[in-house]
Design an enzyme around this catalytic site. Structure first.
Site, PDB file in Angstrom:
ATOM      1  N   ARG A   1      21.540  -4.641   3.718  1.00 39.87           N
ATOM      2  CA  ARG A   1      22.376  -4.187   2.582  1.00 39.87           C
ATOM      3  C   ARG A   1      23.868  -4.402   2.794  1.00 39.87           C
ATOM      4  O   ARG A   1      24.589  -4.737   1.862  1.00 39.87           O
ATOM      5  CB  ARG A   1      22.127  -2.698   2.300  1.00 39.87           C
TER       6      ARG A   1
ATOM      7  N   THR B   1       0.817  -1.226   0.000  1.00 38.96           N
ATOM      8  CA  THR B   1       0.000   0.000   0.000  1.00 38.96           C
ATOM      9  C   THR B   1       0.846   1.271   0.000  1.00 38.96           C
ATOM     10  O   THR B   1       0.311   2.370  -0.014  1.00 38.96           O
ATOM     11  CB  THR B   1      -0.902   0.025   1.261  1.00 38.96           C
TER      12      THR B   1
ATOM     13  N   VAL C   1       6.402   2.812  -2.682  1.00 36.34           N
ATOM     14  CA  VAL C   1       7.235   1.866  -3.446  1.00 36.34           C
ATOM     15  C   VAL C   1       6.417   0.631  -3.841  1.00 36.34           C
ATOM     16  O   VAL C   1       6.471   0.167  -4.980  1.00 36.34           O
ATOM     17  CB  VAL C   1       8.487   1.442  -2.624  1.00 36.34           C
TER      18      VAL C   1
ATOM     19  N   HIS D   1      15.002  12.006  -8.021  1.00 36.20           N
ATOM     20  CA  HIS D   1      16.125  12.588  -7.286  1.00 36.20           C
ATOM     21  C   HIS D   1      17.127  13.133  -8.309  1.00 36.20           C
ATOM     22  O   HIS D   1      17.370  12.499  -9.352  1.00 36.20           O
ATOM     23  CB  HIS D   1      16.839  11.535  -6.436  1.00 36.20           C
TER      24      HIS D   1
ATOM     25  N   GLN E   1      16.879  15.512  -3.238  1.00 32.91           N
ATOM     26  CA  GLN E   1      15.972  14.366  -3.208  1.00 32.91           C
ATOM     27  C   GLN E   1      14.501  14.765  -3.077  1.00 32.91           C
ATOM     28  O   GLN E   1      14.136  15.585  -2.230  1.00 32.91           O
ATOM     29  CB  GLN E   1      16.366  13.425  -2.052  1.00 32.91           C
TER      30      GLN E   1
ATOM     31  N   CYS F   1      17.978   4.559  -3.100  1.00 29.87           N
ATOM     32  CA  CYS F   1      17.709   5.202  -4.394  1.00 29.87           C
ATOM     33  C   CYS F   1      18.827   6.149  -4.855  1.00 29.87           C
ATOM     34  O   CYS F   1      19.190   6.177  -6.031  1.00 29.87           O
ATOM     35  CB  CYS F   1      16.385   5.944  -4.348  1.00 29.87           C
TER      36      CYS F   1
ATOM     37  N   ASN G   1      13.136   8.138  -8.485  1.00 24.18           N
ATOM     38  CA  ASN G   1      13.527   7.371  -7.288  1.00 24.18           C
ATOM     39  C   ASN G   1      12.575   6.234  -6.979  1.00 24.18           C
ATOM     40  O   ASN G   1      12.976   5.243  -6.364  1.00 24.18           O
ATOM     41  CB  ASN G   1      13.617   8.303  -6.070  1.00 24.18           C
TER      42      ASN G   1
ATOM     43  N   ARG H   1      -3.536  -1.920   9.632  1.00 25.27           N
ATOM     44  CA  ARG H   1      -4.378  -0.792   9.207  1.00 25.27           C
ATOM     45  C   ARG H   1      -4.977  -1.020   7.818  1.00 25.27           C
ATOM     46  O   ARG H   1      -6.023  -0.486   7.489  1.00 25.27           O
ATOM     47  CB  ARG H   1      -3.550   0.514   9.160  1.00 25.27           C
TER      48      ARG H   1
HETATM   49  P1  NAP Z   1       5.199   4.455   2.610  1.00 22.25           P
HETATM   50  O1  NAP Z   1       4.572   5.067   1.427  1.00 22.25           O
HETATM   51  O2  NAP Z   1       5.107   5.150   3.919  1.00 22.25           O
HETATM   52  O3  NAP Z   1       4.621   2.959   2.777  1.00 22.25           O
HETATM   53  C1  NAP Z   1       5.000   2.150   3.844  1.00 22.25           C
HETATM   54  C2  NAP Z   1       4.511   0.741   3.592  1.00 22.25           C
HETATM   55  O4  NAP Z   1       4.960  -0.104   4.659  1.00 22.25           O
HETATM   56  C3  NAP Z   1       2.980   0.646   3.581  1.00 22.25           C
HETATM   57  O5  NAP Z   1       2.574  -0.374   2.721  1.00 22.25           O
HETATM   58  C4  NAP Z   1       2.705   0.271   5.032  1.00 22.25           C
HETATM   59  O6  NAP Z   1       1.463  -0.365   5.220  1.00 22.25           O
HETATM   60  C5  NAP Z   1       3.834  -0.702   5.260  1.00 22.25           C
HETATM   61  N1  NAP Z   1       4.029  -0.901   6.700  1.00 22.25           N
HETATM   62  C6  NAP Z   1       4.329   0.042   7.622  1.00 22.25           C
HETATM   63  N2  NAP Z   1       4.340  -0.506   8.851  1.00 22.25           N
HETATM   64  C7  NAP Z   1       4.030  -1.814   8.698  1.00 22.25           C
HETATM   65  C8  NAP Z   1       3.859  -2.903   9.585  1.00 22.25           C
HETATM   66  N3  NAP Z   1       4.020  -2.767  10.906  1.00 22.25           N
HETATM   67  N4  NAP Z   1       3.559  -4.117   9.063  1.00 22.25           N
HETATM   68  C9  NAP Z   1       3.393  -4.268   7.738  1.00 22.25           C
HETATM   69  N5  NAP Z   1       3.510  -3.281   6.845  1.00 22.25           N
HETATM   70  C10 NAP Z   1       3.829  -2.067   7.317  1.00 22.25           C
HETATM   71  O7  NAP Z   1       6.749   4.218   2.401  1.00 22.25           O
HETATM   72  P2  NAP Z   1       7.559   3.808   1.056  1.00 22.25           P
HETATM   73  O8  NAP Z   1       8.114   5.023   0.453  1.00 22.25           O
HETATM   74  O9  NAP Z   1       6.724   2.893   0.221  1.00 22.25           O
HETATM   75  O10 NAP Z   1       8.787   3.048   1.696  1.00 22.25           O
HETATM   76  C11 NAP Z   1       8.647   1.832   2.351  1.00 22.25           C
HETATM   77  C12 NAP Z   1      10.031   1.294   2.680  1.00 22.25           C
HETATM   78  O11 NAP Z   1      10.698   0.995   1.468  1.00 22.25           O
HETATM   79  C13 NAP Z   1      10.953   2.282   3.410  1.00 22.25           C
HETATM   80  O12 NAP Z   1      10.784   2.230   4.796  1.00 22.25           O
HETATM   81  C14 NAP Z   1      12.314   1.805   2.986  1.00 22.25           C
HETATM   82  O13 NAP Z   1      12.756   0.751   3.797  1.00 22.25           O
HETATM   83  C15 NAP Z   1      12.060   1.291   1.584  1.00 22.25           C
HETATM   84  N6  NAP Z   1      12.432   2.322   0.590  1.00 22.25           N
HETATM   85  C16 NAP Z   1      13.519   2.112  -0.113  1.00 22.25           C
HETATM   86  C17 NAP Z   1      13.915   3.027  -1.032  1.00 22.25           C
HETATM   87  C18 NAP Z   1      15.167   2.805  -1.790  1.00 22.25           C
HETATM   88  O14 NAP Z   1      15.878   3.760  -1.922  1.00 22.25           O
HETATM   89  N7  NAP Z   1      15.427   1.639  -2.295  1.00 22.25           N
HETATM   90  C19 NAP Z   1      13.207   4.196  -1.261  1.00 22.25           C
HETATM   91  C20 NAP Z   1      12.068   4.409  -0.520  1.00 22.25           C
HETATM   92  C21 NAP Z   1      11.692   3.452   0.407  1.00 22.25           C
HETATM   93  P3  NAP Z   1       0.160   0.492   5.683  1.00 22.25           P
HETATM   94  O15 NAP Z   1      -0.311   1.227   4.466  1.00 22.25           O
HETATM   95  O16 NAP Z   1      -0.790  -0.564   6.139  1.00 22.25           O
HETATM   96  O17 NAP Z   1       0.605   1.409   6.776  1.00 22.25           O
HETATM   97  O1  3JN Z   2      14.498   9.582   1.533  1.00 21.96           O
HETATM   98  C1  3JN Z   2      14.769   9.085   0.443  1.00 21.96           C
HETATM   99  O2  3JN Z   2      14.786   9.769  -0.588  1.00 21.96           O
HETATM  100  C2  3JN Z   2      15.090   7.646   0.344  1.00 21.96           C
HETATM  101  C3  3JN Z   2      14.664   6.930   1.567  1.00 21.96           C
HETATM  102  C4  3JN Z   2      14.918   5.678   1.783  1.00 21.96           C
HETATM  103  C5  3JN Z   2      14.545   5.034   3.038  1.00 21.96           C
HETATM  104  C6  3JN Z   2      13.532   5.579   3.816  1.00 21.96           C
HETATM  105  C7  3JN Z   2      13.199   4.991   5.029  1.00 21.96           C
HETATM  106  C8  3JN Z   2      13.857   3.892   5.473  1.00 21.96           C
HETATM  107  C9  3JN Z   2      15.206   3.885   3.459  1.00 21.96           C
HETATM  108  C10 3JN Z   2      16.252   3.258   2.602  1.00 21.96           C
HETATM  109  O3  3JN Z   2      15.911   2.768   1.556  1.00 21.96           O
HETATM  110  O4  3JN Z   2      17.421   3.255   2.987  1.00 21.96           O
HETATM  111  C11 3JN Z   2      14.876   3.329   4.700  1.00 21.96           C
HETATM  112  C12 3JN Z   2      15.571   2.123   5.241  1.00 21.96           C
HETATM  113  O5  3JN Z   2      15.245   1.047   4.776  1.00 21.96           O
HETATM  114  O6  3JN Z   2      16.387   2.253   6.133  1.00 21.96           O
END
Ligand code: NAP
Ligand code: 3JN
Length: 333
Positions: free
Chosen positions: A101, A13, A16, A243, A157, A130, A316, A41
């Site tokens: 990682r 949801t 990403v 970004h 970013q 990213c 990103n 939720r």
């Molecule tokens: P987001 O829009 O805030 O979405 C967070 C997602 O995680 C939602 O699906 C949420 O579900 C779920 N979640 C949160 N708490 C949870 C729990 N306790 N149990 C199960 N699911 C849970 O954030 P996003 O941007 O998609 O990023 C999510 C994660 O992806 C980040 O924290 C990071 O680790 C990773 N990420 C990586 C990159 C990268 O650079 N590769 C970039 C951005 C993010 P609900 O909707 O039910 O709350």
């Molecule tokens: O802020 C951004 O532009 C990238 C964010 C990435 C991010 C956000 C929350 C938690 C990460 C990540 O991919 O490193 C994490 C995390 O997994 O630690």
């Protein structure tokens, strides 16, 4: 034709996760069955995949048998807790968080750079941050031929890197400011609309942010060069998607701006947009929704014997996270 796979999207949801669903469909990933997980939720909420309504399951109350590939993007805490459970249930996890990682036995993969590392996985493959991904796609071809000694990168970013709530915060604050109202602030430490914040993620004892340290450490691991010197400053800007990065490199062997342009024109996943006379250079608004890493403003650094400056832009949510993860899954097939 590869056998169809049972796929799970964890964090479906989120910003990403939703992009992952789009990309799996667009690239016709061979999906037999798809399961979507998020927090309690979102339990019971329905998301569309290939025209079908798929119910979101509560991650903490589910069983994971029969899943072949799990794409995780629900934060590092969920990855720490649940990725090993998926692996024990025989799934391969591609994890978008920072949880694993830097683990020695976990490949950290950008297919254009080090896809050979995928085969060393023992159940978990990590997707880099990213900011790191777009930089290494642009720099690896130069590193291979001219050996980069030092990188200084400054990032710009977009708010989508911080998730759906962060995107909503930029929209809300923009409207509030235009209407002359007080701003609402929940996600970022300061007003992000009409502002630049020299803080992405939290600060560490050394004065750098976690995001800056990730960019530096991950780059060395992916480019398989522990001797690379890197200095990063990460800045959040009021842009919704993509970004941008100003990258300065010093190389062992001299290369001209023209040679760099030629090399990058042939590089996988890179598009060179570099015509200053016509004000043509990569822009966040044009990179949004695209898969490539765009490079421009390529010019020699006149302050050193062999160095370059480049401007690197990419979406990103696509190459920076969801697309890179799906590409890894495609290599697994
Ligand atoms: P987001 O829009 O805030 O979405 C967070 C997602 O995680 C939602 O699906 C949420 O579900 C779920 N979640 C949160 N708490 C949870 C729990 N306790 N149990 C199960 N699911 C849970 O954030 P996003 O941007 O998609 O990023 C999510 C994660 O992806 C980040 O924290 C990071 O680790 C990773 N990420 C990586 C990159 C990268 O650079 N590769 C970039 C951005 C993010 P609900 O909707 O039910 O709350
Ligand atoms: O802020 C951004 O532009 C990238 C964010 C990435 C991010 C956000 C929350 C938690 C990460 C990540 O991919 O490193 C994490 C995390 O997994 O630690």
């Amino acid at each position: 034709m590869p056998k169809n796979k049972n796929v799970a999207v964890v964090g479906a949801t989120g910003a990403v996760g939703l992009e992952m669903l789009k990309i799996l469909k667009e690239r016709q990933f061979p999906v037999k069955d798809i399961r979507l997980f998020a927090s309690d939720r979102s339990k019971g909420k329905k998301l569309k995949f290939k025209g079908a309504d798929i119910k979101v399951e509560d991650l903490s109350r589910s069983r994971f048998r029969g899943i072949d590939i799990a794409l995780f993007s629900a934060g590092a805490d969920r990855s720490f807790e649940f990725a090993p459970k998926f692996v024990r249930a025989k799934a391969v996890v591609i994890d978008n968080s920072s949880a694993f990682r830097m683990e020695k036995d976990v490949p950290l993969v950008v297919p254009e750079v080090n896809r050979h590392a995928i085969k060393r996985h023992r159940g978990i493959i990590a997707n880099p941050n990213c900011s790191t991904i777009q930089m290494v796609v642009a720099l690896n071809p130069i590193h291979k031929k001219y050996r980069i000694k030092r990188i200084v990168v400054n990032t710009y970013q977009s708010v989508s890197g911080a998730g759906l709530k962060a995107m909503a915060e930029l929209t809300t604050q923009t409207k509030e400011i235009i209407r002359g109202r007080d701003i609402t602030r929940n996600v970022f430490p300061h007003q992000v609309a009409f502002n630049c914040l020299p803080q992405v993620d939290t600060f560490l004892k050394n004065g750098y942010t976690k995001e800056e340290m990730k960019t530096m450490n991950e780059t060395r691991k992916i480019m398989e060069d522990g001797s690379l010197k890197i200095s990063a400053t990460c800045v959040r800007v009021p842009v919704f998607r993509s970004h941008s990065e100003s990258v300065n490199i010093e190389t062992e062997r001299k290369l001209t701006a023209g040679e760099a342009r030629e090399l990058l024109r042939k590089a996988p996943g890179v598009v060179v947009v570099d015509n200053p006379g016509k004000s043509l250079y990569p822009l966040a608004i044009y990179a949004a929704g695209r898969d490539e890493v765009f490079v421009g403003r390529i010019r020699e650094d006149e302050s050193v014997a062999s160095g370059l400056n480049l401007w690197v832009v990419s979406d990103n949510l696509r190459k920076g996270s969801a697309l890179n993860a799906v590409q890894i899954a495609e290599y697994l097939l």
